[in-house]
Motif scaffolding. Structure first.
Motif, PDB file in Angstrom:
ATOM      1  N   ARG A 136       5.345 -25.076  30.987  1.00  0.00           N
ATOM      2  CA  ARG A 136       4.629 -24.437  29.871  1.00  0.00           C
ATOM      3  C   ARG A 136       3.713 -23.339  30.390  1.00  0.00           C
ATOM      4  O   ARG A 136       3.324 -23.325  31.548  1.00  0.00           O
ATOM      5  N   ASP A 157      -1.108 -19.721  27.700  1.00  0.00           N
ATOM      6  CA  ASP A 157      -1.292 -18.973  26.461  1.00  0.00           C
ATOM      7  C   ASP A 157      -0.329 -17.795  26.467  1.00  0.00           C
ATOM      8  O   ASP A 157       0.451 -17.597  27.402  1.00  0.00           O
ATOM      9  N   ARG A 158      -0.423 -17.008  25.410  1.00  0.00           N
ATOM     10  CA  ARG A 158       0.484 -15.867  25.269  1.00  0.00           C
ATOM     11  C   ARG A 158       0.295 -14.858  26.397  1.00  0.00           C
ATOM     12  O   ARG A 158       1.267 -14.289  26.911  1.00  0.00           O
ATOM     13  N   ARG A 196       6.803 -24.352  18.614  1.00  0.00           N
ATOM     14  CA  ARG A 196       5.606 -24.910  19.250  1.00  0.00           C
ATOM     15  C   ARG A 196       5.758 -26.408  19.493  1.00  0.00           C
ATOM     16  O   ARG A 196       5.286 -26.941  20.501  1.00  0.00           O
ATOM     17  N   VAL A 253       5.666 -19.649  23.028  1.00  0.00           N
ATOM     18  CA  VAL A 253       4.203 -19.588  23.022  1.00  0.00           C
ATOM     19  C   VAL A 253       3.701 -18.491  22.086  1.00  0.00           C
ATOM     20  O   VAL A 253       2.526 -18.474  21.723  1.00  0.00           O
ATOM     21  N   LEU A 282       7.832 -26.762  22.493  1.00  0.00           N
ATOM     22  CA  LEU A 282       7.059 -26.401  23.669  1.00  0.00           C
ATOM     23  C   LEU A 282       6.135 -27.537  24.103  1.00  0.00           C
ATOM     24  O   LEU A 282       5.979 -27.819  25.295  1.00  0.00           O
TER      25      LEU A 282
END
Length: 698
Positions: free
Chosen positions: A398, A401-402, A387, A378, A390
């Motif tokens: 998953r 976000d970061r 990505r 990520v 992912l």
């Protein structure tokens, strides 16, 4: 000096009884220590000891008292927590304990530091702080003595099985069963007040069967909540029968429990048979969860079930009192109570085949590797292969976000590191162990950077070294030794780094492939360490060996890099002709590579050698040539740095008028480059640094 009184704060929801114990602890805070009464007040922190067997609620009591202390405002720096015994009963390494306390302070200990060095860092960090150190499950007095701060402003609140002889100026607060009123109240939470009111004698008998231990009462209360149609007397009748059943007899654990632990064994024997088969099996597998920490992903992998099913099962086990919530509510993270861990291990050994337990551990590790890869992916840019990988994962694998991935990594880090240690120590899943360590290392670097994650990376490299040595993997062993050597060198342990590099060189050469990259890296690292030790002749000798290898491999980038480092070593050694030859060779290699910036940096170093050798005109002429090359690069920072170097050289040669022009030009370039440029310009050795950085980016 006026003594400060700790007033009772508001009780946390769910905390029962313990009025006497809390009063004892409050009095111990207020009471002068024995050393103070003797006229020699110690400069160390006070120690309060909560002594009791697992299951007595000793940790809960310590947490409650710590909350009171914080509410009193005398310890504004909060509570620092560490557990000094692992779930399997073995003492936790001192390094891990100290690092946990340092993490609570936001302080990183040096990577690879020994116990004494880390303890010194902790004591120094606590000097100006007012904090409570809550040390749970202390095994020996020696464990505790090393952690007592050298300041009276901090308080140590220790939790142990019994008195810790050898710890000065400490009085134990002994914790046993709850009083009858608190025990009945705890049972009411599951049974309801009606059942307790209707049959108070049965409630008292059940409390006695549980030894009035909070952990056992919680399990019995959970069973009553799950069986609203049952009378309390039913639970009393079932407990002896459950204890005699062959399957619950496995709850003796390893080693066999003392008589004082029998109530907890009986309570677990009551609950375990009443669970649905899938939930009971998951419960038995929970000791495999590293550090006793479990979430839906861990549970799903252990049991081989969907994540949603595992999440619901964990919530059900927590309702029984078999798990404790860990962290903020709603995160779905739980902790296996330490008092239950040996009993659950007994169930695991007795009722699960070893092959099934190993398969469950393997599934858990595979799931952990996938989560770590997702955590690292990520952070990659959109459109990258990571990505794309992912995007193909199921949604439950998953991260949004970061930031979400970083939070997950931070909250799971103790369990992740524990998982890596356990699988490496086990030795039966080495392939998975290597993948786990690699994935964890990459995730830590992606989110915290190599420097920020250095302490954890040091420990992980040591695990890689253990596996590589056990499996006879020479290349991986060499890589681990090189990484450890780099971290040792970065923290100033140059002798240790040198030993790592030499051992890495032997491991790399054992592959009978003298041209493999690890050999060259080891040779350069040994040379660089000798340079740090100011042994320039040995440094030059090892750089010469690395250069021979670079020529044999036809690696022009390595030739340029090593020639520059060789030139720097010879310059420091005062061997001007040899240094000039090395710098010229480095410049020729950079010309072949088309790296003008690195070539300009080499010319600056060549000018410096000319200056040292007394060739003033040659030095100025070479410096001017370096400036012309730098101007062609368009790099203002480089142009400014080289002009400053040339101005300094002119000043040393007594040519102030010549120095003024490049200095003024450098100031203009720095102004154009922006406000941060000046602080980032390095004049001393800039050319050498430039050519190293340039070569390293190929």
């Amino acid at each position: 000096m006026t003594e400060q009184t700790v007033t009772p704060g508001p009780r946390r929801p769910g905390f029962l009884g313990r009025h006497r114990e809390l009063s004892i602890l409050r009095a111990d805070v207020e009471r002068a220590g024995l050393d103070t009464l003797a006229g020699r007040p110690a400069a160390r922190g006070r120690v309060l000891l909560v002594a009791g067997r697992p299951g007595t609620g000793r940790t809960t009591l310590a947490e409650e008292f710590a909350a009171e202390l914080l509410a009193g405002g005398d310890y504004p720096d909060g509570v620092l927590r560490a557990r000094l015994t692992d779930p399997d009963g073995k003492p936790a390494p001192a390094e891990r304990t100290v690092r946990a306390l340092l993490a609570g302070l936001g302080v990183d200990g040096p990577p690879g530091a020994d116990d004494d060095e880390l303890t010194d860092v902790l004591r120094e960090a606590l000097q100006e702080r007012r904090a409570v150190l809550l040390l749970d499950d202390v095994g020996t007095a020696e464990q505790l003595l090393d952690l007592i701060p050298d300041t009276r402003h901090c308080l140590v609140l220790a939790v142990a099985r019994g008195p810790l002889t050898g710890v000065p100026d400490v009085r134990p607060c002994t914790v046993g069963g709850l009083d009858r009123v608190a025990a009945a109240t705890l049972l009411e939470r599951g049974a309801g007040d009606v059942r307790v009111t209707v049959d108070p004698g049965a409630a008292e008998s059940l409390a006695e069967a549980c030894g009035c231990l909070p952990a056992a009462l919680t399990l019995a209360s959970g069973w009553l909540a799950a069986h609203p149609e049952a009378a309390i007397a039913d639970a009393v009748r079932r407990m002896p029968a459950a204890a005699e059943d062959p399957a619950p007899a496995a709850l003796t654990g390893h080693p066999a429990p003392a008589a004082a632990d029998e109530p907890l064994r009986r309570a677990l024997a009551l609950v375990h048979p009443s669970l649905p088969a899938p939930a009971a099996r998951l419960l038995r597998l929970l000791p495999l969860a590293p550090a006793g920490l479990v979430d839906a992903h861990t549970a799903a992998a252990l049991a081989g079930c969907p994540v949603d099913t595992a999440r619901d099962t964990l919530a059900g086990l927590a309702a029984f009192g078999l798990l404790r919530p860990d962290g903020p509510a709603g995160e779905g993270r739980y902790l296996v109570p330490g008092c239950l861990d040996p009993l659950l291990r007994g169930l695991l050994d007795a009722l699960e085949k070893p092959s099934e337990a190993l398969l469950a551990r393997a599934r858990m590790l595979e799931r952990t590797v996938s989560l770590l890869r997702a955590c690292q992916a990520v952070t990659e840019p959109q459109g990258s292969p990571a990505r794309a990988w992912l995007a193909g994962l199921p949604a439950w694998l998953r991260f949004a976000d970061r930031a979400a991935a970083a939070r997950w990594l931070a909250s799971r880090q103790p369990a992740l590191l524990a998982s890596a240690r356990l699988v490496v120590a086990d030795g039966r899943l080495d392939t998975l162990a290597r993948r786990l360590v690699s994935a964890l290392s990459r995730a830590l670097i992606a989110h915290r950077g190599a420097e920020g994650a250095a302490p954890e990376l040091y420990a992980l490299h040591e695990l890689v070294l253990d596996v590589a040595t056990r499996q006879g993997l020479s290349r991986e062993r060499a890589a681990a030794l090189l990484n450890l050597g780099d971290l040792d060198a970065a923290t100033g342990r140059l002798t240790a780094a040198l030993e790592r590099y030499r051992t890495a060189l032997e491991a790399a050469r054992s592959e009978r492939d003298s041209e493999q990259p690890a050999v060259g890296r080891a040779l350069e690292s040994i040379a660089g360490t000798y340079g740090e030790l100011r042994d320039w002749q040995r440094a030059a000798d090892w750089y010469g060996r690395a250069l021979t290898l670079a020529h044999a491999r036809g690696d022009v980038a390595a030739q340029a890099r090593v020639q520059g480092r060789l030139g720097a070593a010879l310059t420091h050694a005062g061997q001007w002709p040899e240094a000039l030859r090395a710098w010229r060779a480095a410049g020729a290699a950079h010309r072949r590579r088309g790296d003008l910036a690195a070539y300009a940096g080499v010319l600056v170093e060549t000018a410096w050698v000319h200056e040292c050798a007394g060739r003033a005109e040659e030095a100025l002429r070479t410096g001017a040539e370096a400036l012309r090359l730098a101007d062609r690069t368009g790099d203002r920072r480089l142009q400014a740095a080289l002009r400053l170097r040339l101005a300094e050289s002119a000043d040393r040669l007594g040519r102030a008028a010549v120095a003024a022009v490049p200095r003024q030009s450098a100031e203009r370039l720095l102004a154009l480059a922006g406000p941060d440029a000046e602080s980032s310009v390095t004049t001393e050795g800039y050319g050498y640094e430039t050519q190293i950085a340039s070569a390293g980016n190929d």
